[in-house]
Design a protein around this motif. Structure first.
Motif, PDB file in Angstrom:
ATOM      1  N   GLN A  45     -12.516   5.744   1.014  1.00 55.18           N
ATOM      2  CA  GLN A  45     -12.280   4.705   0.015  1.00 55.18           C
ATOM      3  C   GLN A  45     -12.879   5.095  -1.329  1.00 55.18           C
ATOM      4  O   GLN A  45     -12.278   4.806  -2.388  1.00 55.18           O
ATOM      5  CB  GLN A  45     -12.849   3.367   0.499  1.00 55.18           C
ATOM      6  CG  GLN A  45     -12.586   2.191  -0.427  1.00 55.18           C
ATOM      7  CD  GLN A  45     -11.105   1.868  -0.580  1.00 55.18           C
ATOM      8  OE1 GLN A  45     -10.264   2.379   0.145  1.00 55.18           O
ATOM      9  NE2 GLN A  45     -10.788   1.020  -1.547  1.00 55.18           N
ATOM     10  N   ARG A  46     -14.032   5.736  -1.327  1.00 53.49           N
ATOM     11  CA  ARG A  46     -14.614   6.210  -2.587  1.00 53.49           C
ATOM     12  C   ARG A  46     -13.675   7.194  -3.267  1.00 53.49           C
ATOM     13  O   ARG A  46     -13.490   7.158  -4.494  1.00 53.49           O
ATOM     14  CB  ARG A  46     -15.968   6.887  -2.330  1.00 53.49           C
ATOM     15  CG  ARG A  46     -17.118   5.918  -2.145  1.00 53.49           C
ATOM     16  CD  ARG A  46     -18.397   6.636  -1.785  1.00 53.49           C
ATOM     17  NE  ARG A  46     -18.853   7.559  -2.824  1.00 53.49           N
ATOM     18  CZ  ARG A  46     -19.914   8.343  -2.698  1.00 53.49           C
ATOM     19  NH1 ARG A  46     -20.629   8.313  -1.562  1.00 53.49           N
ATOM     20  NH2 ARG A  46     -20.281   9.129  -3.676  1.00 53.49           N
ATOM     21  N   TYR A  85      -8.030  10.562  -8.372  1.00 49.94           N
ATOM     22  CA  TYR A  85      -7.059  10.438  -7.282  1.00 49.94           C
ATOM     23  C   TYR A  85      -5.664  10.138  -7.811  1.00 49.94           C
ATOM     24  O   TYR A  85      -4.663  10.654  -7.302  1.00 49.94           O
ATOM     25  CB  TYR A  85      -7.503   9.345  -6.308  1.00 49.94           C
ATOM     26  CG  TYR A  85      -6.458   9.014  -5.271  1.00 49.94           C
ATOM     27  CD1 TYR A  85      -6.097   9.933  -4.291  1.00 49.94           C
ATOM     28  CD2 TYR A  85      -5.801   7.777  -5.282  1.00 49.94           C
ATOM     29  CE1 TYR A  85      -5.131   9.633  -3.338  1.00 49.94           C
ATOM     30  CE2 TYR A  85      -4.830   7.471  -4.339  1.00 49.94           C
ATOM     31  CZ  TYR A  85      -4.495   8.405  -3.380  1.00 49.94           C
ATOM     32  OH  TYR A  85      -3.529   8.108  -2.457  1.00 49.94           O
ATOM     33  N   PRO A 139       0.827  -1.217   0.000  1.00 47.43           N
ATOM     34  CA  PRO A 139       0.000   0.000   0.000  1.00 47.43           C
ATOM     35  C   PRO A 139       0.856   1.260   0.000  1.00 47.43           C
ATOM     36  O   PRO A 139       1.776   1.405   0.804  1.00 47.43           O
ATOM     37  CB  PRO A 139      -0.804  -0.126   1.300  1.00 47.43           C
ATOM     38  CG  PRO A 139       0.015  -1.003   2.175  1.00 47.43           C
ATOM     39  CD  PRO A 139       0.731  -1.957   1.268  1.00 47.43           C
ATOM     40  N   ALA A 165     -10.072   6.846   8.431  1.00 48.27           N
ATOM     41  CA  ALA A 165      -9.186   6.611   7.290  1.00 48.27           C
ATOM     42  C   ALA A 165      -8.703   7.962   6.768  1.00 48.27           C
ATOM     43  O   ALA A 165      -9.243   9.018   7.122  1.00 48.27           O
ATOM     44  CB  ALA A 165      -9.917   5.841   6.190  1.00 48.27           C
ATOM     45  N   ARG A 180     -10.401   7.353  -2.835  1.00 46.73           N
ATOM     46  CA  ARG A 180      -9.184   6.641  -3.234  1.00 46.73           C
ATOM     47  C   ARG A 180      -9.383   5.882  -4.556  1.00 46.73           C
ATOM     48  O   ARG A 180      -8.453   5.762  -5.362  1.00 46.73           O
ATOM     49  CB  ARG A 180      -8.781   5.654  -2.133  1.00 46.73           C
ATOM     50  CG  ARG A 180      -7.392   5.040  -2.338  1.00 46.73           C
ATOM     51  CD  ARG A 180      -7.183   3.858  -1.394  1.00 46.73           C
ATOM     52  NE  ARG A 180      -7.426   4.226  -0.016  1.00 46.73           N
ATOM     53  CZ  ARG A 180      -6.538   4.805   0.774  1.00 46.73           C
ATOM     54  NH1 ARG A 180      -5.345   5.093   0.301  1.00 46.73           N
ATOM     55  NH2 ARG A 180      -6.835   5.094   2.025  1.00 46.73           N
ATOM     56  N   ARG A 181     -10.585   5.356  -4.763  1.00 45.40           N
ATOM     57  CA  ARG A 181     -10.847   4.577  -5.966  1.00 45.40           C
ATOM     58  C   ARG A 181     -11.265   5.437  -7.153  1.00 45.40           C
ATOM     59  O   ARG A 181     -11.392   4.927  -8.269  1.00 45.40           O
ATOM     60  CB  ARG A 181     -11.946   3.529  -5.696  1.00 45.40           C
ATOM     61  CG  ARG A 181     -11.650   2.527  -4.594  1.00 45.40           C
ATOM     62  CD  ARG A 181     -10.259   1.899  -4.734  1.00 45.40           C
ATOM     63  NE  ARG A 181     -10.031   1.314  -6.043  1.00 45.40           N
ATOM     64  CZ  ARG A 181      -8.846   0.944  -6.502  1.00 45.40           C
ATOM     65  NH1 ARG A 181      -7.775   1.115  -5.761  1.00 45.40           N
ATOM     66  NH2 ARG A 181      -8.726   0.413  -7.698  1.00 45.40           N
ATOM     67  N   ALA A 213     -14.359   5.910   6.746  1.00 42.39           N
ATOM     68  CA  ALA A 213     -13.610   4.995   5.884  1.00 42.39           C
ATOM     69  C   ALA A 213     -14.290   4.787   4.536  1.00 42.39           C
ATOM     70  O   ALA A 213     -13.632   4.746   3.488  1.00 42.39           O
ATOM     71  CB  ALA A 213     -13.430   3.652   6.596  1.00 42.39           C
ATOM     72  N   GLU A 214     -15.621   4.663   4.546  1.00 39.61           N
ATOM     73  CA  GLU A 214     -16.336   4.399   3.284  1.00 39.61           C
ATOM     74  C   GLU A 214     -16.165   5.551   2.301  1.00 39.61           C
ATOM     75  O   GLU A 214     -15.955   5.339   1.101  1.00 39.61           O
ATOM     76  CB  GLU A 214     -17.812   4.153   3.603  1.00 39.61           C
ATOM     77  CG  GLU A 214     -18.686   3.904   2.390  1.00 39.61           C
ATOM     78  CD  GLU A 214     -19.323   5.194   1.839  1.00 39.61           C
ATOM     79  OE1 GLU A 214     -19.500   5.260   0.600  1.00 39.61           O
ATOM     80  OE2 GLU A 214     -19.607   6.090   2.642  1.00 39.61           O
ATOM     81  N   GLU A 240       1.428   4.135   3.327  1.00 38.51           N
ATOM     82  CA  GLU A 240       0.870   3.539   4.533  1.00 38.51           C
ATOM     83  C   GLU A 240       1.434   4.186   5.796  1.00 38.51           C
ATOM     84  O   GLU A 240       0.727   4.423   6.771  1.00 38.51           O
ATOM     85  CB  GLU A 240       1.155   2.039   4.539  1.00 38.51           C
ATOM     86  CG  GLU A 240       0.516   1.286   5.685  1.00 38.51           C
ATOM     87  CD  GLU A 240       0.761  -0.203   5.591  1.00 38.51           C
ATOM     88  OE1 GLU A 240      -0.161  -0.987   5.886  1.00 38.51           O
ATOM     89  OE2 GLU A 240       1.889  -0.581   5.204  1.00 38.51           O
ATOM     90  N   ILE A 272      -6.397   9.920   3.210  1.00 35.28           N
ATOM     91  CA  ILE A 272      -5.575   9.908   1.999  1.00 35.28           C
ATOM     92  C   ILE A 272      -4.852  11.244   1.912  1.00 35.28           C
ATOM     93  O   ILE A 272      -5.235  12.228   2.564  1.00 35.28           O
ATOM     94  CB  ILE A 272      -6.393   9.674   0.702  1.00 35.28           C
ATOM     95  CG1 ILE A 272      -7.520  10.707   0.575  1.00 35.28           C
ATOM     96  CG2 ILE A 272      -6.925   8.257   0.632  1.00 35.28           C
ATOM     97  CD1 ILE A 272      -8.226  10.638  -0.774  1.00 35.28           C
TER      98      ILE A 272
END
Length: 438
Positions: free
Chosen positions: A300-301, A308, A117, A135, A303-304, A296-297, A120, A137
């Motif tokens: 993650q959206r 990004y 990752p 979470a 990050r994907r 976190a959810e 990290e 980023i």
């Protein structure tokens, strides 16, 4: 015998082979050294320089480093000065950058030999310092963080934002223009000076992508005003499934006693924000970066999302950020914590040293500022060395540039933004200017 001046000009290859210039080419690159040689050759042709002095002149004309950026002593009293690169990095961060500059395990798990990752360590350090976040980023600045959020959550949908928070910051950068450029539609609520919970609640519908709160940072509206704090807005949005995103700007991780009105990441998330955005190179004291922390959810959206990839930071930024978070207190935090009595003692000592050398210098009280859009109404008590106003320009143009603050008929060198270890350099720069005048 020919009198053609071109015969007196040393050959380019001979000059480049001169041992000192050859060593400089190894350090700085051949093109920089060759440019200096060509300029010196022209001076010889023009009769401004003797051919025997060409190598020395070329060597003297070379820069100290391959980059054109110069180190500057920040004596403005603005701790996070955008024009001077914002936060100065700690020694630990500089060391981390040097270590990361070569081949690193930035995306490799050395234990398994497989892809690991990215970032990290830096993300883990952020989460340790901001425990309310699930979470995080890191992108390349806070504007990028806002653009990513607006694109991922608001593209083709509405972003609800108070009119009083449609701000413009430095260099003509306007928040509403950035948001509109992502394809999101802005839904302005309230008036310039007042907004209520009902204004936000009435704006919600099926096409609402997110509610944004943007800290105005570098200005304050006073008088008949009303804003909705994060905790009230979070209660109003509960059950709506509309995320609350707060851009707090300055990167303060937790409340600071000197900055009571400055929002921080931990308190904002604890107050109910789903995502919080901030800069890494302001009050956090690290490298330029945009921080996104929260649920976190949602993280993650982001990050994907394809955008990004275009906005993520490089290995040296990740290394510097982690070292800033885990290492010793960075320079910005040291400046904030500086004792006024100690600052005054430094100012008196510097002024006395300069006065003994014939420089008209005086120790005076002054007011420093956070800068970078942070805490505009909270000046920081400080101390400065006052010099004649005419010193300002030659100090800026000196071999070690010093940038002070011109106040009417004097130049103030504010010591809150100068590390104590640089006091000798500051004195030497002033004395060099004085020598040139006499």
């Amino acid at each position: 015998m020919s009198t053609d001046p071109r015969r007196r000009v040393p050959r380019t290859d001979a000059l480049l082979a001169e041992p000192r210039l050859a060593a400089a080419a190894e350090r700085l690159g051949r093109s920089l050294v060759k440019d200096a040689v060509l300029r010196v050759q022209q001076q010889v042709r023009d009769g401004q320089l003797g051919p025997e002095d060409a190598a020395d002149a070329a060597l003297a004309a070379l820069p100290e480093r391959a980059s054109s950026l110069q180190p500057v002593l920040n004596a403005t009293g603005v701790l996070v000065h955008t024009n001077l690169g914002r936060a100065p990095l700690s020694a630990a961060a500089v060391e981390a950058i040097a270590a990361a500059a070569g081949t690193t395990d930035v995306e490799l798990d050395l234990g398994t030999g497989r892809r690991g990752p990215r970032g990290e360590g830096a993300v883990g350090a952020l989460l340790e310092r901001v425990p309310a976040a699930e979470a995080a980023i890191v992108v390349n600045n806070c504007a990028a963080a806002l653009a990513l959020v607006a694109t991922a959550l608001g593209q083709g949908r509405e972003l609800v934002l108070a009119r009083g928070e449609l701000v413009e910051i430095g260099d003509g950068f306007r928040i509403p223009e950035l948001l509109a450029a992502t394809g999101a539609r802005l839904r302005e609520v309230g008036t310039t000076n007042r907004v209520t919970v009902d204004d936000y609640r009435d704006a919600l519908h099926d096409e609402t992508g997110a509610v944004l709160k943007v800290h105005p940072s570098n200005f304050v509206v006073r008088g008949f005003t009303r804003e909705v704090p994060v905790h009230e807005l979070a209660l109003a949005l509960r059950g709506s499934r509309v995320p609350l995103v707060a851009d707090v700007g300055s990167g303060l991780l937790a409340p600071h006693p000197l900055l009571p009105d400055e929002p921080d990441l931990q308190s904002t998330l604890a107050g109910g924000a789903d995502l919080v955005l901030a800069s890494g190179d302001k009050l956090l004291g690290g490298p330029q970066a945009g921080l996104v922390l929260g649920r976190a959810e949602l993280v993650q959206r982001l990050r994907r999302h394809p955008l990004y990839r275009a906005l993520r930071v490089d290995k040296t930024t990740l290394a510097a950020l982690e070292a800033t978070l885990r290492g010793p207190r960075p320079p910005v935090a040291e400046m904030l914590a500086a004792d006024v009595g100690t600052l005054r003692g430094r100012a008196r000592a510097l002024a006395a040293r300069l006065a003994d050398a014939g420089v008209p210098a005086e120790a005076v009280d002054s007011q420093a500022r956070v800068g970078g859009g942070g805490a505009p109404e909270h000046p920081l008590p400080s101390a400065a060395v006052a010099l004649p106003a005419a010193f300002a320009e030659p100090l800026r143009r000196g071999p070690r540039p010093v940038v002070g603050h011109v106040d009417d008929d004097r130049t103030l060198l504010d010591l809150r933004s100068v590390p104590p270890a640089a006091d000798d350099d500051l004195a030497d720069a002033v004395l060099e200017v004085a020598r040139r005048w006499t």
